[in-house]
Design an enzyme around this catalytic site. Sequence first.
Site, short mmCIF file in Angstrom:
data_model
loop_
_atom_site.label_atom_id
_atom_site.label_comp_id
_atom_site.label_asym_id
_atom_site.label_seq_id
_atom_site.Cartn_x
_atom_site.Cartn_y
_atom_site.Cartn_z
N ARG A 239 0.83 -1.21 0.00
CA ARG A 239 0.00 0.00 0.00
C ARG A 239 0.87 1.27 0.00
O ARG A 239 0.40 2.36 -0.31
CB ARG A 239 -0.98 -0.02 1.18
CG ARG A 239 -1.90 1.19 1.23
CD ARG A 239 -3.23 0.92 1.95
NE ARG A 239 -3.09 0.15 3.16
CZ ARG A 239 -2.61 0.61 4.32
NH1 ARG A 239 -2.21 1.87 4.41
NH2 ARG A 239 -2.52 -0.18 5.37
N TYR B 270 -17.04 14.82 -16.67
CA TYR B 270 -17.40 13.42 -16.59
C TYR B 270 -18.49 13.27 -15.51
O TYR B 270 -18.37 13.87 -14.44
CB TYR B 270 -16.15 12.61 -16.24
CG TYR B 270 -16.43 11.17 -15.96
CD1 TYR B 270 -16.84 10.32 -16.98
CD2 TYR B 270 -16.28 10.64 -14.69
CE1 TYR B 270 -17.11 8.99 -16.73
CE2 TYR B 270 -16.54 9.31 -14.43
CZ TYR B 270 -16.96 8.49 -15.45
OH TYR B 270 -17.22 7.17 -15.20
N ASP C 204 -8.66 17.44 -16.31
CA ASP C 204 -8.87 16.05 -16.68
C ASP C 204 -8.50 15.92 -18.16
O ASP C 204 -9.17 16.46 -19.03
CB ASP C 204 -10.33 15.66 -16.44
CG ASP C 204 -10.58 14.17 -16.63
OD1 ASP C 204 -9.92 13.57 -17.50
OD2 ASP C 204 -11.45 13.62 -15.93
N LYS D 122 -9.17 4.39 -19.91
CA LYS D 122 -9.53 4.73 -21.28
C LYS D 122 -8.33 4.54 -22.21
O LYS D 122 -7.92 3.42 -22.43
CB LYS D 122 -10.09 6.16 -21.32
CG LYS D 122 -11.08 6.46 -20.17
CD LYS D 122 -12.35 5.64 -20.21
CE LYS D 122 -13.16 5.67 -18.93
NZ LYS D 122 -13.55 6.98 -18.45
#
Length: 410
Positions: free
Chosen positions: A61, A116, A181, A206
């Site tokens: 982590r 988005y 973005d 994407k």
Amino acid sequence: MAGMRTTAVHGGREDLGALGVHAAPIDLSTTYPIPDQAAGGEALQSFADGAAEAASPVYARLHNPTVARFERALARLEGTEQAVAFGSGMAAVTAVVQAATVLRGKSHVVAVRPLYGGTDHLLSSGLLGVRTTYATADRVADAITPDTGLVVLETPANPNLDLADIAAVVAGAGTVPVMVDNTFATPVLQNPAAHGAAYVLHSGTKYLGGHGDVLGGVVACDAERAGALRQVRIVTGAVLHPLGGYLMHRGLATLPLRVEAAQRSAVEIARRLAEHPAVGAVRHPSLPGADPAGLLGRQLRGPGAVLAFTTRENPTDVVRGLGLITPAVSLGSVDTLIEHPAGLTHRLVPSADRNACGVPENLLRLSVGLEDVEDIWEDLDKALSREWNSCDLDYVKASSSDFPLSVHNL
Ligand SMILES: *Cc1c(COP(=O)(O)O)cnc(C)c1O
């Protein structure tokens, strides 16, 4: 400095020669032996302080070498000092909001619509304890208050391909950091940091992954902001799995070629759609009038491969009539994808807000893939030209108010 394609192929692979391997190893360790526990403690402290590397990863982590290679490669492509990867694009958006607001004692965000749908919903839900004011790109300065920690912008915007001048929004934001973005443009077509963006965000799901088989997000920024993002990532656990890091890193190698090829087809499809009798407006930066501020060439190196168009028929019927094109949300995959934003990706944005920011009920979003352009066109043309579509009077009536959505017509 090496060219874009060279950087895409070689970025993040600097250590492979010394390791004597050709493909980047996928390190799946969740924990790392630390015989010297005191040294391990120092490494853990470094990560807790935001360091990018330490003598041992200690625990997955805190750090993962496979993910770190992807981050180094992406930072080089975006021209930033560092990058920080997350388990999804939304986890990345969440971390940026947390780092720029809560960590800095701020609780207000200014956002430019459209965004988005997930980002819009996250910001308006209040889930992260921030208030959001929506402003148009030219009114950002008016919305800034002493409590504003972040400005959120998307260009080209999802789903209607609106373009915004990043440098102008950065100027309007003053000392407040701007997050752009960059999912639609990818680093191949646009580098927002060069225009003053503090955070450059990608849904790696994407174009970066590019094959529809990996979920991830990444933020490119300077070293100081990256440190804060890593601190947030450690405590919230929003890490990217090493296999995801591997796949997105591999995706970067072909990113310039994929984007260039898909973009070439998208320009042609946009041009033909604009002349199709069953199509209303077409949104693509390549079309006349789509770029009034002259951003193509100055900010955006190409129009990209996502476009949107309104249909004169019920958009869900058009989708049902397709054969080759994949009816699915998401974008930037090798295959062409189509979806109905009002019913799917932007469903949670109130319809009045959707309409106000240029996302009408009859808009379809098309992410052009790598198939032969004539095959994509044949499929679209056939679905748009079906006779039963053009006499669907029920829809014409319904579209005068709000097109009723039900699970049925999705
Ligand atoms: C998909 C997408 C996101 C969210 O990314 P996930 O990986 O699905 O969490 C954010 N911004 C844009 C522009 C997107 O297309």
